[in-house]
Write an enzyme that holds these catalytic residues in place. Structure first.
Site, mmCIF file in Angstrom:
data_model
loop_
_atom_site.group_PDB
_atom_site.id
_atom_site.type_symbol
_atom_site.label_atom_id
_atom_site.label_comp_id
_atom_site.label_asym_id
_atom_site.label_seq_id
_atom_site.Cartn_x
_atom_site.Cartn_y
_atom_site.Cartn_z
ATOM 1 N N ASP A 203 18.000 93.423 60.370
ATOM 2 C CA ASP A 203 18.306 93.361 61.701
ATOM 3 C C ASP A 203 17.033 93.552 62.535
ATOM 4 O O ASP A 203 16.886 92.855 63.535
ATOM 5 C CB ASP A 203 19.494 94.036 62.270
ATOM 6 C CG ASP A 203 19.888 93.595 63.892
ATOM 7 O OD1 ASP A 203 19.931 92.447 63.741
ATOM 8 O OD2 ASP A 203 20.165 94.713 64.404
ATOM 9 N N HIS B 46 11.461 92.142 63.937
ATOM 10 C CA HIS B 46 10.830 92.669 65.329
ATOM 11 C C HIS B 46 9.536 93.681 64.896
ATOM 12 O O HIS B 46 8.619 93.371 65.499
ATOM 13 C CB HIS B 46 11.852 93.348 66.163
ATOM 14 C CG HIS B 46 12.835 92.522 66.300
ATOM 15 N ND1 HIS B 46 12.756 91.186 66.439
ATOM 16 C CD2 HIS B 46 14.277 92.747 66.629
ATOM 17 C CE1 HIS B 46 14.207 90.591 66.814
ATOM 18 N NE2 HIS B 46 15.039 91.748 67.005
ATOM 19 N N TYR C 43 11.284 89.570 70.532
ATOM 20 C CA TYR C 43 10.214 90.794 70.636
ATOM 21 C C TYR C 43 8.804 90.145 70.956
ATOM 22 O O TYR C 43 8.261 90.586 71.822
ATOM 23 C CB TYR C 43 10.238 91.627 69.396
ATOM 24 C CG TYR C 43 10.667 92.850 69.685
ATOM 25 C CD1 TYR C 43 12.161 93.002 69.997
ATOM 26 C CD2 TYR C 43 9.979 94.226 69.624
ATOM 27 C CE1 TYR C 43 12.710 94.276 70.588
ATOM 28 C CE2 TYR C 43 10.706 95.351 69.999
ATOM 29 C CZ TYR C 43 12.084 95.161 70.408
ATOM 30 O OH TYR C 43 12.589 96.572 70.734
ATOM 31 N N ASP D 58 27.305 83.304 73.617
ATOM 32 C CA ASP D 58 26.793 84.484 74.286
ATOM 33 C C ASP D 58 25.232 84.594 74.504
ATOM 34 O O ASP D 58 24.770 84.701 75.513
ATOM 35 C CB ASP D 58 27.008 85.914 73.425
ATOM 36 C CG ASP D 58 28.519 86.149 73.431
ATOM 37 O OD1 ASP D 58 29.219 85.674 74.416
ATOM 38 O OD2 ASP D 58 28.951 86.850 72.815
#
Length: 804
Positions: free
Chosen positions: A274, A279, A217, A48
């Site tokens: 996560d 980030h 990010y 993906d």
């Protein structure tokens, strides 16, 4: 003129000059050729991430670098069979796009060239990697090219890293003089220990300078602009960027999507691992780090980032607030086939209060927040400055946009939200910022748009001249060897050293449930005091602690006991509704499995409305197609009347779920343009319909309430009809308007396989206490007559109704 006269007298000089110019041009072209050939191998090329971002990023790299002296080859590699892989990549490459400033014809030409340079290979064994290396070498020799380097992009799960790294190191390194760069995608471990183990393993195959750990990010344009912005505006910011002038810093990433389809990943990592550990912490260091003298020096930037990591004050349990959207546990049960009683402790929302232990930032709160199923999708960094100005004049007389009394803030707007694109915003009462004009432009006015409490016109606002995807930016940085946009081993481990103690302390914390989206209201608002963070809307403390060292939410959110010698389930209102909805769904699934259909009779009124909404929006596995819905009671009003129980059921449940219309059975209270007329025999009609469709006239589940006078359904103490006898459905009279009612009789209710009585609110405390003491006296308290003859009775009471 003198030169012209000179060359006319010596014509041989013209030839010599021409030859010199030709040789210089040839040398320049040869120098470009000598920059060499780069092979880029995308591992996981059919996944993906590759499909959505990486192939487009590689194509953008080709667009940017073609004609600058490098030649390229692109190898898509995966475990998929050769034929399937080739078909997949061909389809992806056809969909590649160019920036708007590239003409369509030129774009098609460049896409064709890129397709010619791209091929698929099956890579699994060391022999496969050795064959790839030999093919690259043969291609170089055939074309007379010098190898500049190889890039291996690991778009695969971390458990596959070690085998791939071993094969690259042993069989597919480039030759002497060429560089190797391996690109790694997160997650980089689960805690400090696992991150250290993974780093040690990779370090046995690759040098630190060869590894590029991606945090996408850092490729987002607003984030990538933080350090250049600070550098280009040093003069204005030097006196402001510190604890004396900054009130707080907010680093936010909100999502509207939930974790459906990704619960296996989310169960292992949760929102902190996560999003926040990587980030948002990376962004924090860009804001908080000391600014190097030379921000173009990767080494200096990374060194100063490491110093910022080491200045982070350790986190305590009180530094965090956690939430979980209500449908999450159900999604986990469904996707991972967990038992019905399973409740996850994984947070899908977190707010964290961070402090720095250094002179610049001492005492300044850095708020990090992220969550799924929130009210909007947006990301931003907001630096809010203190404001000690007081304006004596009325606000109407302030100088437009520039009054010192207006909020003063700098925002790096990462994307989405109301603005919809990356931006840098600076309050006009601060200073006019300097940004690179070739890559950033002023945002056009958008009347009516407000951001962070002020109209857009209050800001100097800039957006990128050309928006770029984060992966395209990072792939370019990898190609050019810019390490400052990536995570070094030292910085990675410093981050995990900071986050691991908090994660360990929160491992058994129960997150606050929230409904999701705009329905969250103020439920997730939080506030801070000192080093402590807490939700603004406080919930009562734990009532009944569960056994063992790792309690589940059900251990203390739901109290199971006895009431009138029948099972009692008590909880706070939200958890009680969730539990009741789960029980109804479980009953429905079992009934459909055994009998092919589920007959559910529902009471009206306000108490079951939250239940209807819970069933409508959170129970996607409910067998609605095989469910028959019946009414326990109905007011004698037209079905479209707002007072109608059926209308409430329609508004809060039926319009949201797919129940066949012939499976919905409203009570026939409105016949021949008359309401509940005895001669229309509506009660007998409903009884006949029940007898015809419901086996033995025994509903699978009947949901009842309890009134403050002890009534249930529409069976009232003052109207004893329906408390005994053979009638299944009766007309009754209520003491309150509308007086005329239709109701299932007590004998029919007691035929049900299961009866659930829902009692909620402090106002019910007195009748709850009274009914707990009385015997079987349905004429005085109709609810006391509810006792299924061969079924089960379960009471569902919230704590206020049960305990006051």
């Amino acid at each position: 003129m003198l030169a012209e006269l000179y060359f006319k007298r010596r014509p041989g000089w013209w030839k010599m000059l021409a030859v010199a110019m030709y040789m210089a041009l040839l040398a320049c072209l040869q120098a470009q050729e000598l920059q060499g050939h780069v092979s880029i191998i995308l591992l996981g090329a059919t996944g993906d991430l590759a499909k959505k971002y990486l192939w487009q990023g590689l194509f953008q790299l080709y667009l940017d670098e073609v004609g600058k002296g490098y030649s390229f080859s692109f190898h898509g590699a995966a475990l998929t069979s050769t034929k399937q892989g080739q078909e997949f990549i061909a389809k992806v490459l056809e969909s590649l796009s160019c920036p708007e400033d590239v003409a369509p014809g030129r774009c098609a030409e460049l896409r064709g060239q890129f397709q010619q340079l791209s091929q698929y290979r099956h890579l699994r064994t060391s022999e496969d990697y050795m064959a790839l290396s030999k093919d690259i070498e043969a291609q170089l020799q055939h074309r007379g090219l010098q190898e500049a380097g190889r890039i291996f992009y690991f778009s695969v799960p971390p458990f596959a890293y070690a085998d791939i790294a071993r094969n690259i190191n042993s069989s597919c390194r480039p030759g002497p003089g060429a560089w190797l760069r391996v690109v790694l995608e997160k997650p980089f471990g689960h805690d400090r220990l696992s991150a250290q183990q993974l780093a040690t393993e990779l370090g046995s195959f690759f040098q630190e300078k060869e590894m590029y750990r991606v945090d996408h990010y850092l490729g987002k344009q607003a984030v990538a602009q933080i350090l250049p912005f600070r550098d280009q505006n040093r003069k204005a910011l030097d006196g402001l960027w510190n604890r004396h002038h900054v009130e707080r810093v907010e680093i936010i990433m909100k999502e509207t999507v939930d974790a459906e389809g990704r619960t296996s990943f989310y169960e292992e990592y949760g929102v902190i691992r996560d999003v926040l550990q990587n980030h948002l912490t990376e962004v924090l260091t860009l804001v908080a780090m000391e600014l190097p003298h030379d921000v173009s020096s990767s080494e200096a930037v990374l060194r100063h980032k490491l110093q910022a990591f080491r200045a982070l004050r350790g986190l305590q349990k009180g530094s965090a607030v956690l939430g979980q959207y209500q449908a999450y546990s159900e999604q986990v049960r469904r996707e991972q086939r967990k038992p019905d009683g399973f409740h996850s402790l994984t947070p899908t929302f977190a707010g964290i209060l961070v402090h720095m232990d250094n002179l610049r930032w001492e005492g300044i709160p850095f708020l990090l927040m992220s969550g799924k199923a929130l009210d909007e999708r947006v990301g931003y960094v907001r630096i809010l400055f203190r404001n000690q100005a007081y304006c004596a004049q009325n606000e109407k007389r302030w100088v437009a946009d520039q009054s010192q009394c207006l909020p003063r803030q700098i925002i790096f707007y990462i994307g989405h939200g109301e603005l919809g694109s990356p931006a840098v915003l600076v309050s006009q009462n601060l200073f006019r910022p300097s940004l690179p004009s070739k890559s950033w432009k002023e945002v056009e006015g958008r009347p009516g748009l407000h951001l962070f409490g002020r109209p857009l016109s209050d800001y100097y606002a800039y957006s990128p001249v050309r928006e770029q995807d984060a992966y395209s930016v990072l792939i370019s940085h990898i190609f050019h060897g810019r390490k400052d946009s990536f995570i070094t081993t030292e910085n990675l481990l410093a981050s995990w050293v900071f986050w691991t103690p908090l994660l360990d302390s929160l491992a058994h914390e129960v997150p606050r449930l929230y409904p999701g989206g705009t329905e969250n209201g103020h439920l997730l608002d939080f506030e801070f005091s000192g080093t402590q963070l807490r939700f603004s809307q406080q919930q009562l403390e734990q009532l009944v602690p569960g056994p063992g060292s790792a309690p589940k939410p059900s251990d203390f959110q739901v109290l199971q006991a006895k009431y009138r010698e029948s099972p009692l389930i008590s909880a706070w209102p939200e958890e009680l509704i969730v539990k009741l909805a789960e029980d109804i769904e479980a009953t429905a699934v079992r009934a459909v499995q055994r009998f092919g259909e589920f007959h559910l009779a529902l009471s009206g009124g306000s108490s079951p409305v939250p239940l209807f909404e819970q069933l409508a929006t959170r129970h996607y596995g409910f067998p609605w197609a095989h469910t028959h819905l019946w009414l326990v009671d109905e007011r004698c009003v037209p079905l479209r009347d707002p007072e109608s129980n059926f209308q409430g059921l329609q508004a809060h449940l039926l319009q949201h779920v797919r129940v066949p219309h012939y499976n919905v059975h409203p009570m026939p209270v409105h016949l021949h343009q008359r309401l509940c007329a005895e001669e229309d025999r509506g009660a007998q009609m409903y009884a006949s319909e029940i007898s015809a469709l419901v086996t033995n006239s025994s509903f699978d589940l009947v949901l009842l309430g309890m009134g403050m006078d002890g009534h249930t359904a529409s069976l009232f103490p003052q109207s004893p009809a329906g408390l005994e006898g053979t009638q299944l459905v009766v007309l009754t009279r209520s003491p309150s308007k509308p007086h005329e009612r239709m109701s299932l009789s007590l004998p029919l209710i007691n035929r049900a396989r299961k009866v659930a009585v829902l009692v909620m609110g402090r106002m019910k405390r007195e009748i709850t206490m009274l009914v707990s003491r009385v015997g079987h006296e349905p004429k005085k308290w109709p609810i006391s007559g509810v006792l299924p003859s061969s079924g089960q009775l379960v009471w569902y009471m919230d704590y206020e109704a049960f305990l006051g």
